[in-house]
Design a protein around this motif. Structure first.
Motif, PDB file in Angstrom:
ATOM      1  N   GLN A   1       0.817  -1.226   0.000  1.00  0.00           N
ATOM      2  CA  GLN A   1       0.000   0.000   0.000  1.00  0.00           C
ATOM      3  C   GLN A   1       0.852   1.278   0.000  1.00  0.00           C
ATOM      4  O   GLN A   1       0.832   2.061   0.950  1.00  0.00           O
ATOM      5  CB  GLN A   1      -0.957  -0.002   1.197  1.00  0.00           C
ATOM      6  CG  GLN A   1      -1.936  -1.185   1.150  1.00  0.00           C
ATOM      7  CD  GLN A   1      -2.866  -1.195   2.342  1.00  0.00           C
ATOM      8  OE1 GLN A   1      -2.440  -1.085   3.489  1.00  0.00           O
ATOM      9  NE2 GLN A   1      -4.149  -1.335   2.084  1.00  0.00           N
ATOM     10  N   PRO A   2       1.589   1.494  -1.076  1.00  0.00           N
ATOM     11  CA  PRO A   2       2.449   2.687  -1.138  1.00  0.00           C
ATOM     12  C   PRO A   2       1.646   3.984  -1.107  1.00  0.00           C
ATOM     13  O   PRO A   2       0.621   4.103  -1.778  1.00  0.00           O
ATOM     14  CB  PRO A   2       3.176   2.523  -2.482  1.00  0.00           C
ATOM     15  CG  PRO A   2       2.291   1.640  -3.305  1.00  0.00           C
ATOM     16  CD  PRO A   2       1.648   0.710  -2.325  1.00  0.00           C
ATOM     17  N   GLU A   3       2.115   4.927  -0.335  1.00  0.00           N
ATOM     18  CA  GLU A   3       1.482   6.250  -0.281  1.00  0.00           C
ATOM     19  C   GLU A   3       2.182   7.228  -1.214  1.00  0.00           C
ATOM     20  O   GLU A   3       1.625   8.263  -1.567  1.00  0.00           O
ATOM     21  CB  GLU A   3       1.496   6.772   1.159  1.00  0.00           C
ATOM     22  CG  GLU A   3       0.614   5.951   2.095  1.00  0.00           C
ATOM     23  CD  GLU A   3       0.692   6.430   3.533  1.00  0.00           C
ATOM     24  OE1 GLU A   3       1.232   7.536   3.766  1.00  0.00           O
ATOM     25  OE2 GLU A   3       0.208   5.708   4.415  1.00  0.00           O
ATOM     26  N   SER A   4       3.422   6.901  -1.591  1.00  0.00           N
ATOM     27  CA  SER A   4       4.183   7.765  -2.498  1.00  0.00           C
ATOM     28  C   SER A   4       4.900   6.902  -3.531  1.00  0.00           C
ATOM     29  O   SER A   4       5.455   5.853  -3.198  1.00  0.00           O
ATOM     30  CB  SER A   4       5.195   8.600  -1.707  1.00  0.00           C
ATOM     31  OG  SER A   4       6.012   7.755  -0.915  1.00  0.00           O
ATOM     32  N   ILE A   5       4.863   7.349  -4.789  1.00  0.00           N
ATOM     33  CA  ILE A   5       5.394   6.576  -5.918  1.00  0.00           C
ATOM     34  C   ILE A   5       6.268   7.479  -6.781  1.00  0.00           C
ATOM     35  O   ILE A   5       5.949   8.658  -6.986  1.00  0.00           O
ATOM     36  CB  ILE A   5       4.242   5.994  -6.766  1.00  0.00           C
ATOM     37  CG1 ILE A   5       3.430   4.968  -5.948  1.00  0.00           C
ATOM     38  CG2 ILE A   5       4.760   5.346  -8.049  1.00  0.00           C
ATOM     39  CD1 ILE A   5       2.158   4.482  -6.635  1.00  0.00           C
ATOM     40  N   LEU A   6       7.362   6.925  -7.300  1.00  0.00           N
ATOM     41  CA  LEU A   6       8.221   7.635  -8.250  1.00  0.00           C
ATOM     42  C   LEU A   6       8.435   6.768  -9.483  1.00  0.00           C
ATOM     43  O   LEU A   6       8.861   5.619  -9.373  1.00  0.00           O
ATOM     44  CB  LEU A   6       9.577   7.957  -7.610  1.00  0.00           C
ATOM     45  CG  LEU A   6      10.638   8.564  -8.540  1.00  0.00           C
ATOM     46  CD1 LEU A   6      10.215   9.942  -9.041  1.00  0.00           C
ATOM     47  CD2 LEU A   6      12.003   8.649  -7.836  1.00  0.00           C
ATOM     48  N   ASP A   7       8.147   7.324 -10.661  1.00  0.00           N
ATOM     49  CA  ASP A   7       8.377   6.651 -11.945  1.00  0.00           C
ATOM     50  C   ASP A   7       9.578   7.321 -12.617  1.00  0.00           C
ATOM     51  O   ASP A   7       9.504   8.490 -13.012  1.00  0.00           O
ATOM     52  CB  ASP A   7       7.113   6.762 -12.811  1.00  0.00           C
ATOM     53  CG  ASP A   7       7.293   6.176 -14.209  1.00  0.00           C
ATOM     54  OD1 ASP A   7       8.223   5.377 -14.406  1.00  0.00           O
ATOM     55  OD2 ASP A   7       6.482   6.518 -15.097  1.00  0.00           O
ATOM     56  N   ILE A   8      10.675   6.590 -12.727  1.00  0.00           N
ATOM     57  CA  ILE A   8      11.924   7.150 -13.274  1.00  0.00           C
ATOM     58  C   ILE A   8      11.974   6.920 -14.778  1.00  0.00           C
ATOM     59  O   ILE A   8      11.916   5.791 -15.244  1.00  0.00           O
ATOM     60  CB  ILE A   8      13.148   6.491 -12.614  1.00  0.00           C
ATOM     61  CG1 ILE A   8      13.122   6.697 -11.099  1.00  0.00           C
ATOM     62  CG2 ILE A   8      14.444   7.053 -13.198  1.00  0.00           C
ATOM     63  CD1 ILE A   8      14.099   5.794 -10.353  1.00  0.00           C
ATOM     64  N   GLY A   9      12.111   8.020 -15.556  1.00  0.00           N
ATOM     65  CA  GLY A   9      12.127   7.932 -17.015  1.00  0.00           C
ATOM     66  C   GLY A   9      10.742   7.650 -17.536  1.00  0.00           C
ATOM     67  O   GLY A   9      10.514   6.671 -18.248  1.00  0.00           O
ATOM     68  N   THR A  10       9.811   8.518 -17.211  1.00  0.00           N
ATOM     69  CA  THR A  10       8.385   8.232 -17.433  1.00  0.00           C
ATOM     70  C   THR A  10       7.973   8.201 -18.901  1.00  0.00           C
ATOM     71  O   THR A  10       6.977   7.591 -19.255  1.00  0.00           O
ATOM     72  CB  THR A  10       7.510   9.218 -16.632  1.00  0.00           C
ATOM     73  OG1 THR A  10       6.178   8.706 -16.524  1.00  0.00           O
ATOM     74  CG2 THR A  10       7.488  10.614 -17.263  1.00  0.00           C
ATOM     75  N   GLY A  11       8.735   8.881 -19.785  1.00  0.00           N
ATOM     76  CA  GLY A  11       8.355   8.884 -21.214  1.00  0.00           C
ATOM     77  C   GLY A  11       7.003   9.547 -21.415  1.00  0.00           C
ATOM     78  O   GLY A  11       6.810  10.712 -21.087  1.00  0.00           O
ATOM     79  N   THR A  12       6.046   8.794 -21.919  1.00  0.00           N
ATOM     80  CA  THR A  12       4.692   9.326 -22.145  1.00  0.00           C
ATOM     81  C   THR A  12       3.910   9.521 -20.849  1.00  0.00           C
ATOM     82  O   THR A  12       2.850  10.137 -20.846  1.00  0.00           O
ATOM     83  CB  THR A  12       3.875   8.342 -23.011  1.00  0.00           C
ATOM     84  OG1 THR A  12       3.793   7.080 -22.322  1.00  0.00           O
ATOM     85  CG2 THR A  12       4.494   8.139 -24.374  1.00  0.00           C
ATOM     86  N   GLY A  13       4.414   8.951 -19.751  1.00  0.00           N
ATOM     87  CA  GLY A  13       3.678   8.970 -18.486  1.00  0.00           C
ATOM     88  C   GLY A  13       2.885   7.706 -18.240  1.00  0.00           C
ATOM     89  O   GLY A  13       2.145   7.597 -17.267  1.00  0.00           O
ATOM     90  N   LEU A  14       3.057   6.715 -19.117  1.00  0.00           N
ATOM     91  CA  LEU A  14       2.253   5.491 -19.078  1.00  0.00           C
ATOM     92  C   LEU A  14       2.223   4.813 -17.709  1.00  0.00           C
ATOM     93  O   LEU A  14       1.156   4.575 -17.140  1.00  0.00           O
ATOM     94  CB  LEU A  14       2.779   4.493 -20.124  1.00  0.00           C
ATOM     95  CG  LEU A  14       2.233   3.061 -20.014  1.00  0.00           C
ATOM     96  CD1 LEU A  14       0.755   3.012 -20.339  1.00  0.00           C
ATOM     97  CD2 LEU A  14       3.021   2.102 -20.906  1.00  0.00           C
ATOM     98  N   ILE A  15       3.398   4.472 -17.159  1.00  0.00           N
ATOM     99  CA  ILE A  15       3.426   3.683 -15.922  1.00  0.00           C
ATOM    100  C   ILE A  15       2.861   4.482 -14.756  1.00  0.00           C
ATOM    101  O   ILE A  15       2.108   3.950 -13.930  1.00  0.00           O
ATOM    102  CB  ILE A  15       4.863   3.181 -15.634  1.00  0.00           C
ATOM    103  CG1 ILE A  15       5.267   2.147 -16.694  1.00  0.00           C
ATOM    104  CG2 ILE A  15       4.965   2.568 -14.241  1.00  0.00           C
ATOM    105  CD1 ILE A  15       6.716   1.712 -16.625  1.00  0.00           C
ATOM    106  N   ALA A  16       3.179   5.774 -14.689  1.00  0.00           N
ATOM    107  CA  ALA A  16       2.630   6.614 -13.625  1.00  0.00           C
ATOM    108  C   ALA A  16       1.098   6.640 -13.697  1.00  0.00           C
ATOM    109  O   ALA A  16       0.410   6.566 -12.669  1.00  0.00           O
ATOM    110  CB  ALA A  16       3.192   8.029 -13.738  1.00  0.00           C
TER     111      ALA A  16
END
Length: 240
Positions: free
Chosen positions: A38-53
């Motif tokens: 249950q993560p309260e904070s997330i970081l997507d490194i090298g997001t590109g289009t933003g897909l994974i975020a």
């Protein structure tokens, strides 16, 4: 290059200005990433289009979802994709290099989930397109730098999830161990039953336990997908 938005079930993505288009690796990682802690904070490194975020915004309750992108056109497109989604108030994109971001944030912010679909093509395959090469090649973000930086930004109970070529799996495990990160789960990905393992999905954490190891096969035959793969991505793809 596609000018049309790529439509998922709950969001769509414009990718006409991004060097790296949406691919199976990113969708796989975003769908596979575990949220059991249950993560309260997330970081997507090298997001590109933003897909994974965006995938993580759809499937988690995390109120802070940061993304990082060094290439200017991709950064601007990710910001636009975030703003037009239903979760724009939870998504923020930084335009910076990872080393600069780590230096600035390591004493300011900890993330419960850090995730990355990193560049990993070797020097031999450069295309001559600078933006595309920056998005695709490991010299833009070496694996050592990625893992070390993630270890500095990860919360004590956090997970660091990434997808890499299977040939890099052992190297990644050894680098991670140097930074007190250990595999919690490894899923090895094959195109078909008879094809070689192509990718490794790895979830790291600071707890040194016996990892859960399994295998995922994507297709039975061309465009005839396995039930396991369909189950994994069913909340995202419109058609499969």
């Amino acid at each position: 290059m596609s000018q049309k938005p790529f439509k998922f079930k709950q969001f769509s993505i414009d990718q006409d200005r991004c060097a790296m288009k949406i691919g199976t690796d990113g969708v796989l990682l975003g769908a596979w990433a575990s949220l059991v802690h249950q993560p309260e904070s997330i970081l997507d490194i090298g997001t590109g289009t933003g897909l994974i975020a965006l995938m993580l915004a759809q499937k988690s309750d995390a109120q802070l979802i940061d993304a990082l992108e060094i290439e200017e056109n991709a950064y601007e497109q990710a910001v636009e994709n975030f703003e037009k989604s239903d979760w724009g108030d939870r998504l923020f994109c930084y335009h910076a290099g990872f080393d600069e971001f780590v230096e600035e944030m390591q004493d300011e912010e900890e993330y419960d989930l850090i995730i990355s679909n990193p560049p990993f093509y070797s020097e031999d395959y450069k295309t001559g397109n600078e933006n595309r090469d920056q998005a695709r090649f490991a010299d833009a973000l070496p694996l050592t730098e990625l893992i070390e930086g993630a270890s500095l930004l990860l919360s004590k109970k956090g997970h660091f999830d990434l997808i890499i070529p299977f040939t890099e799996e052992q190297n990644a495990l050894e680098i991670a161990k140097e930074h007190k990160l250990f595999p919690l789960k490894i899923t090895r990905v094959k195109g078909t039953e008879d094809s070689p393992i192509k990718r490794s999905l790895i979830s790291f954490g600071f707890e040194n336990t016996e990892p859960e190891i399994d295998e995922l096969i994507l297709e039975i035959s061309r465009h005839n997908y396995t039930e396991e793969f369909k189950a994994l991505v069913k909340d995202f793809y419109l058609k499969l």
